[in-house]
Design a protein around this motif. Structure first.
Motif, mmCIF file in Angstrom:
data_model
loop_
_atom_site.group_PDB
_atom_site.id
_atom_site.type_symbol
_atom_site.label_atom_id
_atom_site.label_comp_id
_atom_site.label_asym_id
_atom_site.label_seq_id
_atom_site.Cartn_x
_atom_site.Cartn_y
_atom_site.Cartn_z
ATOM 1 N N ASP A 1 1.448 -1.068 -0.117
ATOM 2 C CA ASP A 1 -0.142 -0.029 -0.142
ATOM 3 C C ASP A 1 0.607 1.366 -0.154
ATOM 4 O OD1 ASP A 1 0.777 -0.542 2.235
ATOM 5 O OD2 ASP A 1 -0.778 -0.451 3.694
ATOM 6 N N LEU A 2 1.874 1.114 -0.560
ATOM 7 C CA LEU A 2 2.963 2.473 -1.086
ATOM 8 C C LEU A 2 2.698 2.719 -2.789
ATOM 9 C CD1 LEU A 2 5.839 2.734 1.552
ATOM 10 C CD2 LEU A 2 3.885 4.358 1.170
ATOM 11 N N LEU B 1 12.713 -6.231 7.988
ATOM 12 C CA LEU B 1 12.109 -7.578 8.713
ATOM 13 C C LEU B 1 12.209 -6.851 9.742
ATOM 14 C CD1 LEU B 1 10.282 -10.006 7.875
ATOM 15 C CD2 LEU B 1 12.750 -11.206 8.214
ATOM 16 N N LEU B 2 12.708 -6.986 10.632
ATOM 17 C CA LEU B 2 12.418 -6.754 12.444
ATOM 18 C C LEU B 2 11.789 -5.692 12.369
ATOM 19 C CD1 LEU B 2 15.715 -6.856 13.954
ATOM 20 C CD2 LEU B 2 14.407 -8.281 14.002
ATOM 21 N N ALA B 3 11.510 -4.505 11.791
ATOM 22 C CA ALA B 3 10.348 -3.660 11.467
ATOM 23 C C ALA B 3 9.674 -3.911 11.154
ATOM 24 C CB ALA B 3 11.213 -2.640 10.666
ATOM 25 N N ALA B 4 9.776 -4.489 10.437
ATOM 26 C CA ALA B 4 8.279 -5.391 9.926
ATOM 27 C C ALA B 4 7.281 -5.929 10.969
ATOM 28 C CB ALA B 4 8.315 -6.233 9.082
ATOM 29 N N GLY C 1 -0.280 -6.480 7.798
ATOM 30 C CA GLY C 1 -1.129 -6.294 7.701
ATOM 31 C C GLY C 1 -1.467 -4.679 6.717
ATOM 32 N N PRO C 2 -2.376 -3.851 6.261
ATOM 33 C CA PRO C 2 -2.531 -2.877 5.870
ATOM 34 C C PRO C 2 -1.710 -1.709 7.112
ATOM 35 C CG PRO C 2 -4.947 -3.721 6.127
ATOM 36 C CD PRO C 2 -3.794 -4.259 6.776
ATOM 37 N N GLY C 3 -0.629 -1.179 6.512
ATOM 38 C CA GLY C 3 -0.384 -0.322 6.636
ATOM 39 C C GLY C 3 1.461 -0.246 7.691
ATOM 40 N N THR C 4 1.979 -2.044 6.635
ATOM 41 C CA THR C 4 3.394 -2.551 7.149
ATOM 42 C C THR C 4 3.962 -1.268 7.029
ATOM 43 O OG1 THR C 4 2.355 -4.711 8.108
ATOM 44 C CG2 THR C 4 4.010 -4.503 7.824
ATOM 45 N N LYS D 1 4.010 1.424 4.758
ATOM 46 C CA LYS D 1 4.391 2.390 5.295
ATOM 47 C C LYS D 1 5.235 1.897 6.349
ATOM 48 C CE LYS D 1 2.929 6.822 5.828
ATOM 49 N NZ LYS D 1 3.233 7.121 6.762
ATOM 50 N N ARG D 2 4.827 1.975 7.778
ATOM 51 C CA ARG D 2 5.179 1.892 8.872
ATOM 52 C C ARG D 2 7.477 1.396 7.991
ATOM 53 N NH1 ARG D 2 2.886 -2.130 11.724
ATOM 54 N NH2 ARG D 2 5.135 -3.863 12.019
ATOM 55 N N VAL D 3 7.819 0.031 7.696
ATOM 56 C CA VAL D 3 8.951 -0.097 7.548
ATOM 57 C C VAL D 3 9.583 1.190 6.718
ATOM 58 C CG1 VAL D 3 9.999 -1.505 6.340
ATOM 59 C CG2 VAL D 3 7.965 -2.453 7.304
ATOM 60 N N ALA D 4 9.051 1.661 6.141
ATOM 61 C CA ALA D 4 9.594 2.207 4.796
ATOM 62 C C ALA D 4 9.608 3.837 6.197
ATOM 63 C CB ALA D 4 8.700 3.067 4.059
ATOM 64 N N ASP D 5 8.886 3.966 7.039
ATOM 65 C CA ASP D 5 9.211 5.141 7.729
ATOM 66 C C ASP D 5 10.489 5.015 8.536
ATOM 67 O OD1 ASP D 5 7.185 6.866 6.923
ATOM 68 O OD2 ASP D 5 5.979 6.332 8.633
#
Lengths: 143, 535
Positions: free
Chosen positions: A35-36, B364-367, B374-377, B379-383
């Protein structure tokens, strides 16, 4: 299939991937939505071929033990993710995340260059920098 | 197969981790005939996950911190369903130093006087000064980097290597603490900042927690065992101890163990030392129940297995707009802060916590930092990747009898020995402590420019620090071993690992475990002529 998977040998990895591939294609995008903008989907990474899948099962041969109990491809269309549980679900999530986040294109898009060795910077200079940075700490009267 | 008593060795050490390696080395240097039984095996740094691009994936299985997920030959079943924290360890030569982050803060003098200063728990029978010279030896022998002059500690803390250089984000957080008027100091780590004995200078792969492929992180398979073996110590890997054996007088006579092939064997020894960590040591003591000791060996106080402390751990991750290599640098602590370490009753709890600043790992640790993908994972990793740094909060938990280790009545290992059950609940004091420290750490990171902060408190899979399950003390009614690690009930049985901790302090315990092992082993040498033995 079960016999081949329980006896590591020349056909072991092929049989393992044959069991995993349809499961990854069925649930991968639901488990980890791309979703990016600009990022590939999990199913696109899976569809690139077996090289990436082989890399994952070489790192995690235990996934091939789980392959024995994966749902068969003819049953997948009727299954929902919520129907999976236990080690199958844990390994499926790890397979998806492991496959996706070790994919070179995904890593490039994230800016992740890996855990490469890099010598420490000059220690003497680092100590000089620290001396300046620590001045306020000495002024705290901390104990 | 059983050794004859005339073949008895001087000392049998159970466990080849930090405290076992130190004890074996000190005793061997003094000429003792020593054998060590280790339930795990040797590891090869060439096998460590960091040698491979998919290091994080490998780290989830064969190198997992949680032995239940790992399932190596040296592991045994642990049921932690009754615990809010999963206990972690590595079973092998080097013990948990193989996978530790190598953070090396000493305890502080007030950590040994919790009853006196805060009116809770108990004072230790020893103090900081009793350990100071042994901290120094441990820091020399393992190889610790750091900077002298820290106002948070008494004078005399002078690590043998200079500190590991701070990267830009660490300097930024340090400056933020300067602006806030808060303490910080370059981290103490058992990681080499230059070539040091068996250790190579760190090359910042950031994978300390999964074994150092460059041999830059101290682990006792590198720093102690080669010398101990040279001095004649017999180290038997893949040897699972079943029980310490005793005679009719209650003196230890050695131990039975299962070898690699599953054969039961016995080592006869004049003295036995348990160094099997805060879970393994009470396990062996409880398994050693006999007609003389029906409740388990050393357990006349009823305290074996009780008072388990695990340092509930929180992570506070700051996310920044700027890009930097958030996965790089060593995975020890670049910066340590003791700003809120001291007790302050106005906060609504007693005791405190040390903070250590660390990189945040790979994608992978971030994920998987949150339990569900799920949805948003993504983006969280990219952030997270390239934009994050983390404070790790080590909360001092206080001893409670209800937090404990017991032998399982349902699970068995491959030799038929019982697994263990862990019961552990966070106290209200600990919850308040974690909440306070999480909020302060968020202030720290926002002052450094973080645009968002993610707090996870407590993190379930972080029970590295296993302490308190065979506590030391002067009174046999309220302790398992005396101040020298000698078992009150069985005077030729010693415990030298984290089990003996009276309270946990708020810092990583390996420095104190190591110093105390040196201290106890040195005492064994000094008092060898007075040692009561069975054989």
């Amino acid at each position: 299939m079960t016999d081949v998977l329980s006896q590591p040998g020349p056909r072991f990895e092929d049989a393992c991937l044959k069991a995993w591939r349809p499961v990854l294609l069925r649930f991968g995008d639901e488990i980890l939505p791309a979703d990016l903008d600009g990022f590939p989907t999990v199913s696109e990474v899976v569809a690139r071929g077996d090289r990436a899948l082989r890399r994952v099962v070489k790192a995690r041969p235990d996934f091939c033990q789980t392959a024995e109990v994966l749902p068969r491809s003819e049953h997948l269309a009727q299954l929902r993710l919520a129907d999976l549980s236990g080690e199958v679900l844990i390994h499926l999530r790890q397979f998806v995340a492991g496959l996706y986040f070790t994919d070179p294109e995904v890593c490039r898009l994230l800016g992740y260059t890996g855990q490469n060795a890099e010598p420490l910077p000059d220690i003497r200079q680092a100590l000089e920098d620290l001396a300046d940075l620590l001045v306020p700490v000495f002024e705290l009267n901390f104990s | 197969m059983s050794q004859n008593s005339k073949d008895a060795i001087d000392v049998l050490v159970v466990g080849a981790g930090a405290s076992g390696a130190i004890t074996a080395l000190v005793l061997a240097e003094a000429g003792f005939k020593v054998t060590c039984l280790e339930q795990g095996d040797w590891t090869d740094p060439g096998d460590y996950p960091a040698n491979f691009p998919d290091w994080e994936l490998r780290g989830l299985k064969d190198w997992n911190w949680n032995s239940n997920h790992r399932g190596r030959v040296g592991d045994y079943p642990i049921d932690s369903s009754g615990s809010e924290v999963d206990p972690l360890m590595f079973n092998g030569v080097g013990g948990s130093t193989i996978l530790w982050a190598a953070q090396w803060p000493r305890m502080r003098p007030d950590d040994f006087r919790v009853r006196s200063t805060d009116g809770v728990a108990d004072d230790w029978p020893i103090g900081y000064d009793d350990l100071a010279s042994f901290y120094e030896r441990a820091e020399r022998d393992l190889g610790v980097s750091g900077l002298e002059g820290d106002p948070a500690y008494p004078e005399g803390l002078c690590p043998p290597m200079p500190p590991l250089p701070l990267n830009d984000i660490s300097k930024r957080v340090a400056r933020a603490h300067n602006d806030l008027g808060w303490h910080w100091w370059p981290g103490y780590n058992a990681i080499a900042s230059r070539q040091y004995g068996a250790l190579n200078a760190c090359v910042q792969t950031g994978t300390c927690g999964w074994g150092c492929p460059n041999r830059s992180k101290a682990s006792t398979d590198l720093t102690h065992w080669p010398r101990a073996l040279e001095l004649g110590v017999t180290l038997i890997p893949k040897a699972r101890v079943a029980a310490v054996t005793t005679d009719k007088r209650g003196l230890a006579t050695g131990a039975t163990y299962f070898d690699e092939a599953g054969a039961e064997r016995h080592v006869a020894a004049k003295t036995v030392v348990l160094a099997a960590n805060g879970l393994g040591t009470p396990k062996v003591l409880l398994q050693s129940a006999s007609s003389v000791f029906p409740e388990g060996l050393g357990n006349s106080s009823g305290l074996v297995g009780k008072r388990l402390m695990m340092h509930p751990f929180a992570t506070v991750v700051g996310l920044f707009d700027e890009e930097f290599p958030s996965w790089k640098a060593h995975w020890g602590q670049s910066v340590q802060s003791m700003q809120f370490y001291n007790s302050d009753s106005s906060r609504g709890f007693v005791r405190g916590a040390k903070w250590g600043l660390q990189p945040t790992g790979g994608p992978l640790l971030a994920a998987l930092a949150e339990s569900e993908l799920g949805p948003g994972t993504l983006k969280r990793v990219a952030d997270w990747i390239g934009h994050s740094v983390m404070w790790g909060i080590i909360a001092e938990d206080l001893p409670e009898d209800t937090n404990r280790v017991t032998l399982s009545t349902t699970s068995r290992d491959q030799f038929g020995l019982p697994g263990i059950d862990v019961s552990y609940r966070l106290s209200e004091n600990t919850r308040r402590l974690l909440e306070f420290h999480g909020a302060r750490a968020e202030e720290s990171l926002r002052a450094a420019g973080a645009t968002d902060v993610l707090i996870t408190s407590p993190v379930r899979d972080t029970g590295w620090h296993l302490m308190g399950t065979a506590r030391m003390g002067d009174d046999p009614a309220t302790s398992v071993v005396d101040r020298w690690g000698r078992c009150h009930d069985t005077p030729n049985l010693f415990v030298v690992d984290g089990s003996v901790f009276v309270t946990s302090g708020g810092v990583n315990p390996t420095s104190t475990i190591s110093a105390n092992a040196y201290r106890c082993a040195t005492r064994m040498v000094e008092k060898r002529a007075e040692q009561v033995v069975s054989l």
